[in-house]
Design an enzyme around this catalytic site. Structure first.
Site, mmCIF file in Angstrom:
data_model
loop_
_atom_site.group_PDB
_atom_site.id
_atom_site.type_symbol
_atom_site.label_atom_id
_atom_site.label_comp_id
_atom_site.label_asym_id
_atom_site.label_seq_id
_atom_site.Cartn_x
_atom_site.Cartn_y
_atom_site.Cartn_z
ATOM 1 N N ASN A 81 29.252 42.974 38.613
ATOM 2 C CA ASN A 81 30.705 42.899 38.685
ATOM 3 C C ASN A 81 31.232 44.267 38.254
ATOM 4 O O ASN A 81 31.271 44.582 37.071
ATOM 5 C CB ASN A 81 31.193 41.781 37.743
ATOM 6 N N ARG A 97 30.237 40.861 43.044
ATOM 7 C CA ARG A 97 31.573 40.274 43.099
ATOM 8 C C ARG A 97 32.485 41.276 43.808
ATOM 9 O O ARG A 97 32.576 42.432 43.411
ATOM 10 C CB ARG A 97 32.093 40.032 41.684
ATOM 11 N N HIS A 149 40.106 34.319 42.194
ATOM 12 C CA HIS A 149 39.300 33.411 41.352
ATOM 13 C C HIS A 149 38.561 32.373 42.205
ATOM 14 O O HIS A 149 38.188 31.319 41.703
ATOM 15 C CB HIS A 149 40.176 32.611 40.347
ATOM 16 N N ARG A 180 50.730 38.929 33.024
ATOM 17 C CA ARG A 180 51.454 38.908 34.298
ATOM 18 C C ARG A 180 52.523 37.818 34.302
ATOM 19 O O ARG A 180 52.297 36.720 33.777
ATOM 20 C CB ARG A 180 50.506 38.646 35.469
ATOM 21 N N GLU A 203 30.991 31.952 36.945
ATOM 22 C CA GLU A 203 31.106 32.723 38.185
ATOM 23 C C GLU A 203 29.813 33.460 38.525
ATOM 24 O O GLU A 203 29.460 33.583 39.693
ATOM 25 C CB GLU A 203 32.279 33.711 38.058
#
Ligand code: ADP
Length: 404
Positions: A10, A94, A183, A244, A387
């Site tokens: 990643n 990823r 996601h 955010r 993940e």
């Protein structure tokens, strides 16, 4: 010897996270992280997970991703897990943005690299770093399949009614403006694991997944296929997140540009980095926010209430989208750990068949588990996301592993 190991990478703009897994046992062999790549204060933390090995840390400058991956390879070699091993079947990467085109994990070739590059305008922060990671790994092991697993792929099943913004079609199409969602690897893994927890096949269940980490997103999954998700063209849309804003009237941007004379870059920074929980109360860690609430901090309480209000609206919206819901499932750092968030999110939704059992909700740790009272019409569950395992599983399946 059959090759059964997968290295998952990643790559961020200045970081490289990795895990080495053995897919025969679905076991993690090693994990680690290189931070502050390109700075003088780079740091590598490597943890072997077999044979009782201890974590090792290394400081000193690591100039670029190439140097970072070589340093990782050296650490792995020290544990007898070198990347030159014939047991390594593939490297899974990823990749944040796969646009409309990449609906599945994909073996990387030059054409795939070019397409990921073409998507940089819609993912300027992520895709360049992901590409660097792939190119670096490819140069290190050119003979090995490199597989790209896209954060957007799970959401490509969304119908046009959910994926399109109501703006001029030609402008949208010319500039690839649509809702992609992110996601996806987590939503795919968690929705499938939830079906398993209910003792059903994924095709049989409708699930609302709430991935609540520092970034946060919700998805509506019908029979194993995503039909709506809360993030859009970028990860800014939807839920209130750590930093955010999530959903906002787009005219706020015009207003700030006109009245506060802020530049586009400043507004981008405001909405992505200085909003959400941190903007509302100065902290984005839910543990700290709960502590502040316990001390009577009103700003922290309001931040929590706004966070929950938005979450509840999405649960209601996705309930309506799905029509019938079998489970609402919480995952990621906040979803897996913050019992007060889970309790508040479903409070008052008994008419929808939703409730949490206070004792089950408060119980800590463990794997996937139900937290709704026995006999509930809709299950409420906590399912830890994974993940890396999902990327490794998809990568291994694609290169022909997993058949034995
Ligand atoms: P990401 O991968 O998006 O960076 P994670 O899924 O690791 O994030 O979630 C990180 C967040 O999880 C932290 O910001 C923190 O708010 C929250 N978190 C972690 N542990 C706990 C806990 N025990 N209680 C409440 N919140 C927690």
């Amino acid at each position: 010897m059959t090759a059964t190991r997968v290295l998952v990478l990643n790559s961020g703009s200045s970081s490289l996270k990795y895990q080495l897994l053995d897919m025969r046992e679905r076991a993690r062999l090693a994990t680690g992280l290189v931070e502050r790549i390109g700075e003088r204060t780079s740091r590598l933390k490597h943890t072997p997970l077999t044979g009782g090995g201890e974590s090792r840390e290394r400081g000193g400058p690591i100039a670029d991703h190439d140097a970072a991956l070589k340093a990782v390879a050296a650490e792995l070699a020290q544990d007898g897990l070198g990347l030159d091993s014939p047991e390594l079947a593939a490297i899974g990467h990823r990749v944040v943005h796969g646009g409309k085109r990449f609906t599945e994990p994909t073996v990387v070739d030059d054409a795939v690299l070019a397409e990921i590059e073409r998507l940089i305008p819609v993912a300027p922060l992520h895709n360049p770093a992901n590409l660097t990671g792939i190119r670096t790994a490819r140069s290190l092991r050119p003979d090995l399949p490199q597989v790209a697993v896209f954060d957007t792929a799970f959401h490509t099943t969304m119908p046009e009614s959910a994926a399109r913004y109501a703006i001029d079609v030609e402008t949208a199409d010319r500039h690839r403006v649509r809702r992609y969602g992110f996601h996806g690897t987590s939503h795919a893994y968690v929705s499938r694991a939830t079906a398993e927890l209910l003792g059903k096949a994924p095709e049989e269940v409708n699930v609302i997944v709430l991935h609540l980490g520092n970034g946060a997103s919700a998805s509506a999954v019908r029979g194993g296929r995503c039909v709506d998700t809360s993030m859009g063209l970028t990860p800014l849309e939807g839920l209130v997140m750590g930093t955010r804003s999530g959903d906002i009237d787009p005219a706020v941007i015009f207003h700030l540009a006109r009245v506060a004379e802020m530049s586009i870059a400043e507004i981008d920074d405001l909405l992505n980095k200085k909003s959400g929980l941190v903007g509302l109360c100065g902290d984005n860690d839910m543990r700290e926010i709960r502590r502040m609430i316990d001390e009577g901090d009103e700003r922290a309480q309001l931040a929590f209430d706004i966070y929950i209000h938005r979450l509840k609206k999405y649960i209601g919206a996705y309930y309506a989208v799905l029509g019938r819901v079998d489970a609402v499932v919480f995952t990621a750092g906040v979803g897996e750990n913050a019992a007060p968030v889970r309790e508040a999110a479903v409070a008052g939704l008994e008419q929808l068949g939703l409730a949490v059992d206070p004792e089950l909700n408060a119980a800590r740790g463990g794997g996937a588990r139900l937290i709704s009272p026995a006999g509930s019409r809709v299950a409420v569950a906590v399912v830890p996301t994974d993940e890396e395992l999902e990327i490794a599983t998809q990568t291994y399946a694609l290169v022909g592993g997993g058949g034995d």
